[in-house]
Design a protein around this motif. Structure first.
Motif, PDB file in Angstrom:
ATOM      1  N   VAL B 470       0.008  -2.035  -1.650  1.00  0.00           N
ATOM      2  CA  VAL B 470       0.125  -1.016   0.571  1.00  0.00           C
ATOM      3  C   VAL B 470      -1.556  -0.564   1.078  1.00  0.00           C
ATOM      4  CG1 VAL B 470      -0.537   1.486  -0.423  1.00  0.00           C
ATOM      5  CG2 VAL B 470       1.442   0.374   0.904  1.00  0.00           C
ATOM      6  N   ASP B 471      -2.236  -0.619   0.411  1.00  0.00           N
ATOM      7  CA  ASP B 471      -4.106  -0.695   1.702  1.00  0.00           C
ATOM      8  C   ASP B 471      -5.685  -1.222   1.104  1.00  0.00           C
ATOM      9  OD1 ASP B 471      -5.348   0.795  -1.142  1.00  0.00           O
ATOM     10  OD2 ASP B 471      -4.408   2.420   0.658  1.00  0.00           O
ATOM     11  N   ALA B 472      -5.047  -2.489  -0.230  1.00  0.00           N
ATOM     12  CA  ALA B 472      -5.983  -3.023  -1.188  1.00  0.00           C
ATOM     13  C   ALA B 472      -7.147  -2.430  -1.088  1.00  0.00           C
ATOM     14  CB  ALA B 472      -6.581  -3.977   0.578  1.00  0.00           C
ATOM     15  N   ASN B 473      -7.313  -0.904  -1.139  1.00  0.00           N
ATOM     16  CA  ASN B 473      -8.401   0.347  -1.325  1.00  0.00           C
ATOM     17  C   ASN B 473      -8.227  -0.850  -3.497  1.00  0.00           C
ATOM     18  OD1 ASN B 473      -8.222   2.853  -0.396  1.00  0.00           O
ATOM     19  ND2 ASN B 473      -7.621   0.595   0.748  1.00  0.00           N
ATOM     20  N   HIS B 533       9.545  10.408   3.008  1.00  0.00           N
ATOM     21  CA  HIS B 533       9.103   9.583   2.579  1.00  0.00           C
ATOM     22  C   HIS B 533       7.912   9.143   2.549  1.00  0.00           C
ATOM     23  CE1 HIS B 533       8.253   8.129   6.816  1.00  0.00           C
ATOM     24  NE2 HIS B 533       8.145   9.681   6.720  1.00  0.00           N
ATOM     25  N   HIS B 534       7.098  10.538   2.619  1.00  0.00           N
ATOM     26  CA  HIS B 534       5.776  10.270   2.364  1.00  0.00           C
ATOM     27  C   HIS B 534       5.327  10.866   1.110  1.00  0.00           C
ATOM     28  CE1 HIS B 534       5.080   9.215   6.457  1.00  0.00           C
ATOM     29  NE2 HIS B 534       5.095  10.544   6.470  1.00  0.00           N
ATOM     30  N   GLU B 572       3.257   3.882  -3.290  1.00  0.00           N
ATOM     31  CA  GLU B 572       0.797   4.179  -3.136  1.00  0.00           C
ATOM     32  C   GLU B 572       1.266   4.081  -4.593  1.00  0.00           C
ATOM     33  OE1 GLU B 572      -0.816   6.407  -0.743  1.00  0.00           O
ATOM     34  OE2 GLU B 572       1.330   6.323   0.913  1.00  0.00           O
TER      35      GLU B 572
END
Lengths: 648, 648
Positions: B470-473, B533-534, B572
């Motif tokens: 989701v964030d490429a971390n 939803h978080h 995530e």
């Protein structure tokens, strides 16, 4: 000595008055406070930044914050981390937007320790600095403002600057004397105006942007990534934030619009409606808006950073640009760091006053490069979406590296700029501090040619893992000397088992110990008696920390017997170059290899207090290595050094 | 639900009363407070530990602290880090001591994220937990003590435990009711005595030791390392500490002495004089002594950890041993963690009460292993120096790996024990939670054979780097689920491009969604409406967090289209297995490879809330994968699960 608080003639005498407690002022204040200077620091806001403003910490800035011991306090806020940037454009056929590519924001060729941008609200960052300042006895005086100042070195050579300060409501006034005044007040600098320093605007093209921080509900898949989105309905930049927030930059007007008005504005609702159109076919709803602002992009650079080298400007007072490449705070940090160590070097009696001249020349050049980049970047970003045939063909997602034909100009600019945006592209040009063929120091030992070393004067030291001998800890060599205002001497000793290497180290140490050497000339006369044996970094001198790196396994190194006493005294700065590194997989001594030094013969790397390489000198038996170092330092220190005469 | 604070019948009713705020009590309290339980926590000391006591955090404990978000607060104290241990012995010829070898304290075969021991004063560590407890509304009541308790499940099934508490000066008293009582009071446990639980002493050999924390001036080169020193004048263990301190363990008496007296003592000066003799030819002087204590080594283990599974013991109340292997605090942490999640699983309605029985069986077995190891280790350490011909020949420092002939028994024991001392050697034996061939779950899909997976039920999950989609971390997979009390389901999806893999994921998700599956049976009935939803970790259920790892590059994974909705909802927790790993350099999917799973076909790994593997099941099309998981969970959960019947 700066560390004696009572050396000033009266309570209203200061080493420096700093106006503005944004990133540039706080960095300057924090450095100088740690090094013992007396500071008057004011800000006209009653409190640190509450919402919005800058939020991007680049990889190189994170290195710096770690070097100051402030990184973990920043990371404790759980900032967002941007590893990749995604590009969205209209599809070749049909409507809406599609992802046309992604790119690492700090690609591996850069070799960053922290290959990501850290996104965190500026207020959190300011508070970390403020907490550190308070530990060193500096409290920011708020809400106070500057009403006037004069600077006259002839009349008052010790405290040439007089400053009038006032509470913002006019109830209280103060007059103070100082050695320096610093204007870190942002784009509308009173001090800059008073000095009648003009701003050069770089480009007539103008845009109006809205920026909105908030919490959203969306099915847009890259909402946690940095994205640049071009659609037929307009452009957006998406920046993830801490606490589930996201920042959106949305274009409101452009000078290419037929009815362009730079004062055009838009309401929160209008911007949200525009964002909804741009993001189609994805949906977006706001659960909360934390901050919203509209601003025109103005790009300008101050003509000068100082007039008399007593009153200085830095940060946004010197350069303004679009915030979207995330450069503002980072450039501010490096402005301040550059000035801080030079003020220290001068005021502590080490460097000639002329090194202060390199502040403007070094930092203005960086700002010019930044603006040229930002201009290109912002222009591309603000453009109408390119025609369908210009848009990248649907990228092959299997590769992060689209072929040249697939790249549009925007992606190309972005990729070319990675090194610059990550903060590692900054290269200071030749001057007294950064060796070049025209530098006063001339010696065949100076490793200046591409084949001799990968290090370049004016660039950061390369990263390397090594093993600290005294406790076998695996450490980051480039972080081992904290930001203590000292020059860092990295003695890469090569292979100590080879004939001559031990002698070369002994000759280096005895040359450094000789009266009149760059090192001995600034050593404390009675260091062994007055400095605690626990002192790790500055046992002999405030101006040097010496690290020795041997190309040998840790277990083979005995500090007391293998190193001359001068180097051994820095016993917590002796390292074994015995860690494998993927970037130089075949090297026997990876740190030597990453520096581009001979793994057997080593070399001496002089790193400025701000982490940039000053000069690289071969390590050889005899006196020539110290002669070359004397010549380098002799170009800017206050004393005449032993070997200099012979060389020039 | 435990998270409803008002669910107790009166203010003096608690979920648990915890006595003792040392490492075991604090870990238990911190876990349960985070998961919403109401806690009465007392300690008879007016303040946290001021000086001395335990100080070693092993690598596995650091993993745990990071998983709790407490590691950075610990590291902010700048603890010493021990990477290597040095062995010093009398030289073959002559007097004094020489280094005969060094050994990594957590060698690379262990594959630890943090391959070092962290040394920090226990008081700092306690305060980190206390700070976290206060955030969750728990304040330790000091100085209070326990005066008596009863436990009767028949009489009061809901709150069977009654506890009498009193201020240490007798001025105030309190009577409380609780579901559980925990004794973490240390070796002299009142609760253990009241329960008439005996201590089994493991060994008649006894030693008296002095331990001294202080700041020294010495030319002993390994003062920043962990060292075991044997000389003809006695033995010392050196442990580096934060703030330039060093801890010395010095032997004062041994039962092998002709005049042995276990009550023998020694003054600070006597111990210092003894240390000086042992360290010859090196010098040592004390600048400051922070703490000094004399104690006999006693090794004992409690016969039981509980009688009724309502009143439990843990930490030093259950096992005492020499402190020199640095195991006390670490074993205490893992005692508490083991009990905490089982209490949670039972009280939240997920697991049968019988899982509480596994606390004693799992942890007592670990303590037995620890004592057997400690006994061997302490005996060797306390021995007179071995005869010259036993001593290692002057080691070849070129290698960290001396040849077998060179090793004396001490070094051998030490090396054999590295995995154990680093905390990764703990292996829980088969039971309802740790699958074995005798477990009720039987299916050909269970990957139990050495050739099928490297993971073993009862052992920790392997470490692996992956890219969060989701964030490429780039993240540490084993750290991605925080210590939330949930089972962690790691779905290794294999190569999604291969035929059948997408279907296998869809079948897994639809099987999990089926009424009566292990997952659906404990899902919130109305999760999509009541959970934000978080919510990252528990969108459907408090008892499961689901992670999906695909053997594909990040840029090729589209969560919404590639994954069934149930897995995609944990957006995530979707990862690309696309990071290179030096340990499996040729793997296409390093995380899959490190787990020993097929890189194309993957598998499902169930990890207990404390990080230990429960079962590994093949991922296949059809219903068998979920059937196998239903059978595994069916062995200990409260509800009858869908697939169980068919399998048994």
């Amino acid at each position: 000595m700066a560390s004696q608080p009572n050396r000033h003639p009266s309570p209203n005498h200061y080493d420096i008055v700093i106006v503005g407690a944004g990133p540039v002022g706080l960095m300057l204040s924090t450095c100088l406070a740690r090094w013992g200077y007396k500071i008057k620091h004011i800000d006209n806001r009653p409190e640190p930044t509450a919402t919005g403003r800058a939020d991007g910490i680049q990889p190189r800035s994170l290195d710096l914050l770690r070097n100051m011991g402030l990184k973990s306090a920043i990371m404790a806020h759980k900032p967002a981390r941007v590893y990749e940037v995604a590009f969205w454009d209209p599809p070749k056929n049909g409507k809406g937007i599609v992802r046309t590519g992604t790119w690492a924001s700090c690609p591996s060729f850069i070799d960053a320790r922290y290959p990501f941008t850290t996104l965190l609200h500026q207020g959190h960052i300011e508070r970390v600095f403020i907490g550190d300042l308070e530990k060193n006895g500096v409290k920011i005086q708020r809400p106070w403002t500057i009403k006037g100042f004069t600077s006259n070195e002839k009349e008052n050579p010790d405290y040439p600057v007089s400053v009038e300060l006032e509470h913002v409501d006019g109830t209280f006034k103060e007059s103070v004397k100082a050695k320096y005044l610093f204007g870190g007040e942002g784009a509308r600098s009173f001090i800059r105006d008073q000095l009648k320093i003009g701003i050069k605007h770089k480009d007539p093209i103008a845009y109006v942007w809205g920026v909105m921080d908030g919490v959203v509900k969306t099915d847009f898949p890259d909402i946690k990534m940095k994205c640049t989105i071009h659609s037929e309905n307009g452009s957006i930049m998406v920046i993830p934030r801490e606490d589930n927030m996201v920042r959106l930059y949305i274009q409101i007007a452009s000078s290419s619009d037929p009815d362009f008005n730079p004062r055009k504005t838009a309401s929160v609702e209008e911007v949200q409606a525009s964002a909804k159109r741009i993001l189609q076919p994805y949906s977006i709803e706001w659960e909360r808006v934390e901050w919203y602002s509209v601003y025109p992009i103005g790009q300008g650079i101050a003509d000068k950073y100082t007039i008399d080298h007593r009153v200085f400007l830095g940060g946004d007072a010197c350069h303004t640009h679009s915030p979207k490449a995330g450069q503002g705070m980072n450039t501010a940090f490096l402005d301040a760091l550059n000035l801080a160590w030079k003020i220290h070097a001068v005021e502590a009696g080490f460097a000639k006053r002329s090194v202060l001249e390199t502040y403007e020349s070094e930092r203005k050049d960086v700002a010019e490069t930044l603006l040229a980049f930002d201009n290109k970047y912002a222009k591309l970003f603000s453009q109408r979406p390119p025609a369908a045939n210009e848009v990248a063909a649907a990228s092959d997602h299997s590769s992060n590296q689209p072929s040249q034909e697939e790249e549009n100009e925007f992606i190309k600019t972005f990729k070319e700029s990675c090194e610059f945006t990550s903060g590692y592209g900054v290269a200071y040009k030749p001057n007294a501090l950064n060796w070049s063929p025209s530098h006063p120091a001339q010696s065949h030992l100076i490793l200046a040619h591409p084949e001799s070393t990968r290090l370049r004067p004016g660039r950061l030291l390369a990263n390397a893992d090594v093993t600290r001998v005294v406790d076998a800890n695996v450490v980051h060599l480039e972080q081992e000397v904290p930001l203590n205002g000292s020059f860092r001497l990295f003695v890469f000793g090569g292979n100590p088992a080879l004939p001559g290497q031990a002698q070369a180290l002994r000759d280096l140490a005895s040359g450094m110990a000789k009266k009149g050497s760059f090192y001995a000339a600034y050593a404390l006369p009675d260091a062994d008696r007055v400095v605690s044996h626990h002192e790790r970094h500055n046992p002999h001198s405030r101006f040097f920390t010496v690290c020795t790196v041997l190309a040998a396994p840790r277990a083979r190194i005995e500090i007391a017997s293998d190193l001359p006493h001068l180097l051994a005294r820095y016993r917590e700065h002796v390292y074994a170059d015995d860690r494998w590194d993927r970037r130089v997989p075949d090297a026997r001594a990876a740190a030597h290899a990453k520096m581009g030094l001979d793994q057997d013969r080593g070399g001496v790397v002089v790193v400025r207090p701000d982490g940039y390489v000053g000069i690289v000198v071969a390590l050889q038996e005899g006196g020539a290595t110290v002669d070359a170092l004397n010549a380098y330092f002799g170009a800017f220190v206050t004393k005449e050094l032993g070997g200099t005469q012979a060389l020039l």
